[in-house]
Design a protein around this motif. Structure first.
Motif, PDB file in Angstrom:
ATOM      1  N   LEU A  59       0.834  -1.203   0.000  1.00  0.00           N
ATOM      2  CA  LEU A  59       0.000   0.000   0.000  1.00  0.00           C
ATOM      3  C   LEU A  59       0.870   1.256   0.000  1.00  0.00           C
ATOM      4  O   LEU A  59       0.554   2.239  -0.695  1.00  0.00           O
ATOM      5  N   LEU A  60       1.968   1.216   0.740  1.00  0.00           N
ATOM      6  CA  LEU A  60       2.901   2.347   0.764  1.00  0.00           C
ATOM      7  C   LEU A  60       3.528   2.559  -0.606  1.00  0.00           C
ATOM      8  O   LEU A  60       3.671   3.698  -1.066  1.00  0.00           O
ATOM      9  N   GLN A  61       3.890   1.475  -1.281  1.00  0.00           N
ATOM     10  CA  GLN A  61       4.433   1.593  -2.638  1.00  0.00           C
ATOM     11  C   GLN A  61       3.417   2.227  -3.574  1.00  0.00           C
ATOM     12  O   GLN A  61       3.765   3.092  -4.387  1.00  0.00           O
ATOM     13  N   ILE A  62       2.169   1.796  -3.472  1.00  0.00           N
ATOM     14  CA  ILE A  62       1.111   2.356  -4.321  1.00  0.00           C
ATOM     15  C   ILE A  62       0.991   3.854  -4.084  1.00  0.00           C
ATOM     16  O   ILE A  62       0.970   4.646  -5.026  1.00  0.00           O
ATOM     17  N   GLU A  63       0.928   4.238  -2.827  1.00  0.00           N
ATOM     18  CA  GLU A  63       0.729   5.651  -2.496  1.00  0.00           C
ATOM     19  C   GLU A  63       1.947   6.492  -2.839  1.00  0.00           C
ATOM     20  O   GLU A  63       1.833   7.674  -3.122  1.00  0.00           O
ATOM     21  N   SER A  64       3.129   5.878  -2.841  1.00  0.00           N
ATOM     22  CA  SER A  64       4.376   6.612  -3.116  1.00  0.00           C
ATOM     23  C   SER A  64       4.630   6.817  -4.607  1.00  0.00           C
ATOM     24  O   SER A  64       5.433   7.670  -4.974  1.00  0.00           O
ATOM     25  N   MET A  65       3.967   6.028  -5.443  1.00  0.00           N
ATOM     26  CA  MET A  65       4.227   6.128  -6.886  1.00  0.00           C
ATOM     27  C   MET A  65       3.620   7.395  -7.471  1.00  0.00           C
ATOM     28  O   MET A  65       2.550   7.840  -7.061  1.00  0.00           O
ATOM     29  N   LYS A  66       4.332   7.950  -8.450  1.00  0.00           N
ATOM     30  CA  LYS A  66       3.786   9.092  -9.172  1.00  0.00           C
ATOM     31  C   LYS A  66       2.665   8.583 -10.062  1.00  0.00           C
ATOM     32  O   LYS A  66       2.805   7.568 -10.733  1.00  0.00           O
ATOM     33  N   GLN A 126       1.089   8.778 -13.168  1.00  0.00           N
ATOM     34  CA  GLN A 126       1.273   9.241 -14.539  1.00  0.00           C
ATOM     35  C   GLN A 126       1.197   8.047 -15.472  1.00  0.00           C
ATOM     36  O   GLN A 126       1.322   6.903 -15.040  1.00  0.00           O
ATOM     37  N   LEU A 127       0.996   8.315 -16.738  1.00  0.00           N
ATOM     38  CA  LEU A 127       0.777   7.257 -17.706  1.00  0.00           C
ATOM     39  C   LEU A 127       1.941   6.276 -17.772  1.00  0.00           C
ATOM     40  O   LEU A 127       1.733   5.068 -17.924  1.00  0.00           O
ATOM     41  N   THR A 128       3.177   6.748 -17.603  1.00  0.00           N
ATOM     42  CA  THR A 128       4.338   5.852 -17.675  1.00  0.00           C
ATOM     43  C   THR A 128       4.401   4.888 -16.488  1.00  0.00           C
ATOM     44  O   THR A 128       5.066   3.861 -16.565  1.00  0.00           O
ATOM     45  N   GLN A 129       3.714   5.190 -15.399  1.00  0.00           N
ATOM     46  CA  GLN A 129       3.697   4.333 -14.205  1.00  0.00           C
ATOM     47  C   GLN A 129       2.419   3.511 -14.091  1.00  0.00           C
ATOM     48  O   GLN A 129       2.223   2.817 -13.093  1.00  0.00           O
ATOM     49  N   GLU A 130       1.578   3.580 -15.127  1.00  0.00           N
ATOM     50  CA  GLU A 130       0.278   2.908 -15.053  1.00  0.00           C
ATOM     51  C   GLU A 130       0.410   1.409 -14.806  1.00  0.00           C
ATOM     52  O   GLU A 130      -0.220   0.866 -13.898  1.00  0.00           O
ATOM     53  N   ARG A 131       1.229   0.720 -15.573  1.00  0.00           N
ATOM     54  CA  ARG A 131       1.332  -0.742 -15.451  1.00  0.00           C
ATOM     55  C   ARG A 131       1.833  -1.179 -14.071  1.00  0.00           C
ATOM     56  O   ARG A 131       1.217  -2.045 -13.437  1.00  0.00           O
ATOM     57  N   PHE A 188      -7.151   9.667 -11.772  1.00  0.00           N
ATOM     58  CA  PHE A 188      -6.501   8.866 -12.804  1.00  0.00           C
ATOM     59  C   PHE A 188      -7.427   7.685 -13.081  1.00  0.00           C
ATOM     60  O   PHE A 188      -7.377   6.662 -12.399  1.00  0.00           O
ATOM     61  N   ALA A 189      -8.296   7.835 -14.059  1.00  0.00           N
ATOM     62  CA  ALA A 189      -9.374   6.884 -14.339  1.00  0.00           C
ATOM     63  C   ALA A 189      -8.915   5.439 -14.539  1.00  0.00           C
ATOM     64  O   ALA A 189      -9.651   4.520 -14.147  1.00  0.00           O
TER      65      ALA A 189
END
Length: 173
Positions: A90-97, A99-104, A142-143
């Motif tokens: 959950l911390l990793q999810i919340e820490s990620m930017k 943006q489209l490049t991080q979607e996957r 971010f839909a």
């Protein structure tokens, strides 16, 4: 005896701390969710719940196993064991930017929460934390996240109905 009583009190306080912090995870504030997860990540990690009824203790423990499970085996699958690292996920999810490049990678981490929820082995406090966090992710604009978040919430509700519904109820009312 004294040491075990001390450890029990410490664990009771950890649970109280988790209970006090978990509602922050459904907040619209990214900063509040992030800092709450950082605090939760510093607490002792709980183990996955073990269902002792699933253990096969009929065999002799001294004997060599005659069959080692292979990747394709569909035999007894007990699910995850050991330390439950969902708070770190959950911390990793919340820490990620976002943006489209991080979607996957972001969607992959949320899917991991769904898989852990479906296992039914999460400690109750962690299931509640995951549910609150998934609700908090609906505030992220971010839909592409929303369908995956919905799937994780559905898995959490199916596995932990009594624990997760109060969190959902606060957002529905």
């Amino acid at each position: 005896v004294l040491l075990s009583q001390f450890n029990k009190r410490l664990n009771d306080r950890v649970d109280d701390t988790i209970d006090a912090l978990v509602p922050n995870l459904s907040s619209p504030s990214h900063s509040l969710r992030l800092n709450t997860l950082k605090i939760l990540a510093t607490l002792p990690t709980k183990n996955f719940v073990t269902d002792y009824a699933d253990l096969d203790i009929q065999g002799d423990l001294d004997e060599e196993p005659t069959h080692l499970p292979q990747a394709g085996d569909s035999g007894n699958r007990a699910g995850p064991v050991g330390k439950c690292e969902i708070i770190q996920t959950l911390l990793q999810i919340e820490s990620m930017k976002v943006q489209l490049t991080q979607e996957r990678p972001l969607l992959g981490l949320i899917s991991k929460v769904e898989v852990l929820a479906r296992s039914g082995k999460l400690p109750v406090h962690y299931a509640e934390a995951a549910a609150h966090h998934m609700l908090g992710l609906y505030y992220v604009k971010f839909a592409p996240l929303w369908p995956v978040v919905r799937n994780a919430i559905v898995a959490l509700v199916n596995a932990y109905e009594n624990t997760v519904w109060p969190a959902l109820e606060t957002k529905l009312v």
